[in-house]
Design a protein around this motif. Structure first.
Motif, mmCIF file in Angstrom:
data_model
loop_
_atom_site.group_PDB
_atom_site.id
_atom_site.type_symbol
_atom_site.label_atom_id
_atom_site.label_comp_id
_atom_site.label_asym_id
_atom_site.label_seq_id
_atom_site.Cartn_x
_atom_site.Cartn_y
_atom_site.Cartn_z
ATOM 1 N N PHE A 132 0.842 -1.204 0.000
ATOM 2 C CA PHE A 132 0.000 0.000 0.000
ATOM 3 C C PHE A 132 0.874 1.249 0.000
ATOM 4 N N ASP A 133 0.430 2.267 -0.721
ATOM 5 C CA ASP A 133 1.124 3.567 -0.656
ATOM 6 C C ASP A 133 0.400 4.504 0.298
ATOM 7 N N PHE A 134 -0.346 3.898 1.224
ATOM 8 C CA PHE A 134 -1.043 4.630 2.282
ATOM 9 C C PHE A 134 -1.054 3.744 3.523
ATOM 10 N N GLU A 135 -1.421 4.295 4.663
ATOM 11 C CA GLU A 135 -1.478 3.514 5.903
ATOM 12 C C GLU A 135 -2.736 2.655 5.894
ATOM 13 N N PRO A 136 -2.616 1.318 5.799
ATOM 14 C CA PRO A 136 -3.812 0.484 5.718
ATOM 15 C C PRO A 136 -4.584 0.471 7.042
ATOM 16 N N LYS A 137 -5.907 0.459 6.908
ATOM 17 C CA LYS A 137 -6.764 0.384 8.087
ATOM 18 C C LYS A 137 -7.026 -1.072 8.444
ATOM 19 N N ASP A 138 -7.455 -1.297 9.691
ATOM 20 C CA ASP A 138 -7.879 -2.657 10.036
ATOM 21 C C ASP A 138 -9.337 -2.841 9.627
ATOM 22 N N HIS A 139 -9.809 -4.084 9.667
ATOM 23 C CA HIS A 139 -11.146 -4.381 9.153
ATOM 24 C C HIS A 139 -12.247 -3.733 9.992
ATOM 25 N N VAL A 140 -11.975 -3.465 11.263
ATOM 26 C CA VAL A 140 -12.983 -2.812 12.103
ATOM 27 C C VAL A 140 -13.214 -1.384 11.630
ATOM 28 N N ASP A 141 -12.118 -0.652 11.436
ATOM 29 C CA ASP A 141 -12.249 0.725 10.972
ATOM 30 C C ASP A 141 -12.853 0.774 9.574
ATOM 31 N N LEU A 142 -12.430 -0.153 8.716
ATOM 32 C CA LEU A 142 -12.979 -0.190 7.363
ATOM 33 C C LEU A 142 -14.479 -0.494 7.393
ATOM 34 N N GLY A 143 -14.845 -1.473 8.195
ATOM 35 C CA GLY A 143 -16.250 -1.873 8.272
ATOM 36 C C GLY A 143 -17.131 -0.793 8.861
ATOM 37 N N GLU A 144 -16.631 -0.117 9.892
ATOM 38 C CA GLU A 144 -17.443 0.918 10.528
ATOM 39 C C GLU A 144 -17.485 2.201 9.701
ATOM 40 N N SER A 145 -16.376 2.520 9.029
ATOM 41 C CA SER A 145 -16.374 3.750 8.220
ATOM 42 C C SER A 145 -17.280 3.609 6.999
ATOM 43 N N THR A 146 -17.361 2.400 6.437
ATOM 44 C CA THR A 146 -18.268 2.171 5.300
ATOM 45 C C THR A 146 -19.692 1.882 5.760
ATOM 46 N N GLY A 147 -19.851 1.548 7.042
ATOM 47 C CA GLY A 147 -21.177 1.243 7.581
ATOM 48 C C GLY A 147 -21.632 -0.186 7.350
ATOM 49 N N ILE A 148 -20.738 -1.047 6.867
ATOM 50 C CA ILE A 148 -21.147 -2.434 6.597
ATOM 51 C C ILE A 148 -20.976 -3.345 7.815
ATOM 52 N N LEU A 149 -20.264 -2.871 8.828
ATOM 53 C CA LEU A 149 -20.127 -3.606 10.085
ATOM 54 C C LEU A 149 -20.563 -2.704 11.232
ATOM 55 N N ASP A 150 -21.299 -3.286 12.180
ATOM 56 C CA ASP A 150 -21.763 -2.506 13.329
ATOM 57 C C ASP A 150 -21.528 -3.318 14.599
ATOM 58 N N PHE A 151 -20.446 -2.987 15.286
ATOM 59 C CA PHE A 151 -20.121 -3.712 16.511
ATOM 60 C C PHE A 151 -20.823 -3.095 17.722
ATOM 61 N N GLY A 152 -21.072 -1.797 17.668
ATOM 62 C CA GLY A 152 -21.726 -1.127 18.788
ATOM 63 C C GLY A 152 -23.131 -1.651 19.025
ATOM 64 N N ARG A 153 -23.918 -1.763 17.964
ATOM 65 C CA ARG A 153 -25.286 -2.252 18.127
ATOM 66 C C ARG A 153 -25.310 -3.747 18.431
ATOM 67 N N ALA A 154 -24.321 -4.486 17.932
ATOM 68 C CA ALA A 154 -24.231 -5.908 18.272
ATOM 69 C C ALA A 154 -23.979 -6.074 19.767
ATOM 70 N N THR A 155 -23.130 -5.201 20.311
ATOM 71 C CA THR A 155 -22.858 -5.248 21.754
ATOM 72 C C THR A 155 -24.106 -4.896 22.540
ATOM 73 N N LYS A 156 -24.876 -3.949 22.039
ATOM 74 C CA LYS A 156 -26.137 -3.591 22.697
ATOM 75 C C LYS A 156 -27.078 -4.800 22.742
ATOM 76 N N LEU A 157 -27.102 -5.564 21.675
ATOM 77 C CA LEU A 157 -27.991 -6.735 21.610
ATOM 78 C C LEU A 157 -27.511 -7.893 22.475
ATOM 79 N N SER A 158 -26.205 -8.159 22.441
ATOM 80 C CA SER A 158 -25.714 -9.425 23.003
ATOM 81 C C SER A 158 -24.474 -9.308 23.862
ATOM 82 N N GLY A 159 -23.840 -8.135 23.902
ATOM 83 C CA GLY A 159 -22.591 -7.998 24.624
ATOM 84 C C GLY A 159 -21.418 -8.094 23.665
ATOM 85 N N PRO A 160 -20.183 -8.098 24.205
ATOM 86 C CA PRO A 160 -19.001 -8.132 23.343
ATOM 87 C C PRO A 160 -18.861 -9.452 22.597
ATOM 88 N N ARG A 161 -18.020 -9.426 21.571
ATOM 89 C CA ARG A 161 -17.703 -10.585 20.713
ATOM 90 C C ARG A 161 -18.874 -10.993 19.822
#
Length: 430
Positions: A132-161
């Motif tokens: 990469f000619d840029f600083e690669p993001k991890d999948h969490v940041d990529l998923g949350e910035s695009t809105g395709i992953l939501d860990f916050g609401r999953a935690t609200k439903l069931s807790g962590p993990r």
């Protein structure tokens, strides 16, 4: 599970091999339990023969009109002795079975020495690590910035993990699942199954999850039945043929299933709490093969190739390692791990384990076939992940990310998705 006589006959060799995985086999205890059980059975057989003879004497003496009181008392005492010996036999059998169920499989001598992933032997690397000619993001940041992953609401439903996928993320998850199933059924010759996600204690014992790993399982029940949520489709797929004799002509049997997997991750808190790497619930496509023991090495390499094909088709860089003896799973003799490259961590992470269990699971579950002489013999079992959907999705996001925040998707998935890119705002682009 082992055969007690087999371990005793192996003697020091069994002790040596189990010591490689950190298990101290107490042969004297094993021999004592086996001897107690055998002596009890022999004594019971002798007393039953004597009891049968006395019963005959009672009948004959009665027909002759003789006093049978003494003979009846003898018969009663024999029955009491038999009951006592049966209790001793059952106790010895229970203790022997519990001991045998706790002894792990004998590791293959090809597995390197060591007890952690640092001692694994690298077999090969496949694919170029993305530059990469840029600083690669991890999948969490990529998923949350695009809105395709939501860990916050999953935690609200069931807790962590836990995780929620949305929009193009949910479509990608579904596409990966269908792609893997099509690959294995159409190209690799596996039969697809839909299996229960809740199984009983006997089923969990058959593949080696119980009794040792009960703390790692999610347990529930119906009425007086214990039921466990499956940690992998390996459990129901392998046990489909428990207590059966499979015709030799039907081997190898190749099975695949897509299921959720449920794991408590007991003892792993603090590790990989961020993202999709280690979750309580995740989706996975599993491969199971039941084979003739004489072909187990060939079949293992074949299954490894099937799992690798998933990553090759997705244009993901990965490597294959052979696990050290002390890091090999409880039921396995030999395990290959496939590790996919995670740019954000600058390292390879395990995405699939492909294992040879030999006859270990087949003995526990009583899965047999027939030899060339027509006599029943134990089959051999193998299994592999191909692949876990969440970890694959995470690797795709990281390896295929673009400078503008979008995600390029491999051509192999386009027929399943209908689009080639996930834009930075999460929308799909054809």
């Amino acid at each position: 599970m082992h055969d007690a006589r087999g371990l005793i006959e192996m003697g020091a060799e069994a002790v040596r091999r189990l010591a490689r995985r950190g298990y101290n086999l107490d042969l004297s205890t094993l021999e004592d339990l086996q001897s107690r059980r055998s002596r009890s059975i022999h004594s019971i057989d002798e007393l039953r023969a004597e009891s049968k003879r006395v019963a005959s004497d009672v009948q004959q003496a009665s027909r002759r009109g003789e006093d049978i009181a003494t003979l009846k008392e003898t018969a009663r005492k024999l029955k009491d002795q038999i009951r006592e010996l049966e209790a001793e036999r059952d106790k010895a059998q229970s203790e022997l079975t519990n001991l045998l169920l706790s002894i792990p499989n004998l590791p293959d001598d090809r597995a390197p020495e060591g007890d952690s992933d640092e001692f694994a032997t690298e077999i090969r690397r496949v694919g170029a690590q993305p530059a990469f000619d840029f600083e690669p993001k991890d999948h969490v940041d990529l998923g949350e910035s695009t809105g395709i992953l939501d860990f916050g609401r999953a935690t609200k439903l069931s807790g962590p993990r836990f995780a929620v996928t949305r929009g193009a993320g949910a479509a990608l998850e579904r596409a990966l699942t269908t792609f893997f199933l099509d690959l294995h059924t159409r190209r690799h010759g596996y039969s697809e199954y839909s299996v229960p996600y809740l199984v009983n204690r006997k089923t969990m014992t058959g593949t080696g999850q119980l009794p040792k790993f009960e703390a790692d399982l999610f347990k529930t029940g119906v009425a007086d039945r214990d039921l466990f949520l499956i940690p992998t489709a390996e459990v129901p797929l392998t046990n489909l043929y428990a207590d059966e004799i499979i015709p030799a002509a039907d081997l190898p049997m190749a099975m695949t299933a897509h299921t959720p997997c449920f794991r408590s991750e007991a003892g792993s808190y603090g590790r990989d709490t961020r993202g999709l790497i280690r979750q309580h619930q995740f989706m996975k496509v599993e491969l199971v093969r039941i084979v003739d023991p004489e072909r187990v090495d060939v079949e293992l390499e074949k299954m490894l190739g099937h799992a690798e094909a998933c990553l090759k088709e997705l244009d993901l860089a990965y490597r294959v390692v052979m696990l050290a003896a002390g890091d090999t799973g409880f039921s396995a003799q030999l395990t290959y791990d496939i590790e996919v490259w995670f740019p954000s961590q600058n390292t390879y992470r395990e995405i699939s384990s492909v294992s040879n269990f030999g006859t270990f699971q087949a003995r526990r579950a009583d899965i047999r076939t027939r030899g060339s002489d027509g006599k029943p013999k134990l089959a051999a079992t193998l299994n592999g992940s191909a692949l876990p959907v969440g970890r694959t999705l995470a690797a795709l996001l990281e390896q295929h990310q673009q400078a503008d925040g979008s995600i390029r998707l491999p051509e192999s998935l386009v027929p399943y998705l209908g689009f080639r890119r996930i834009l930075a705002d999460g929308s799909p682009e054809e």
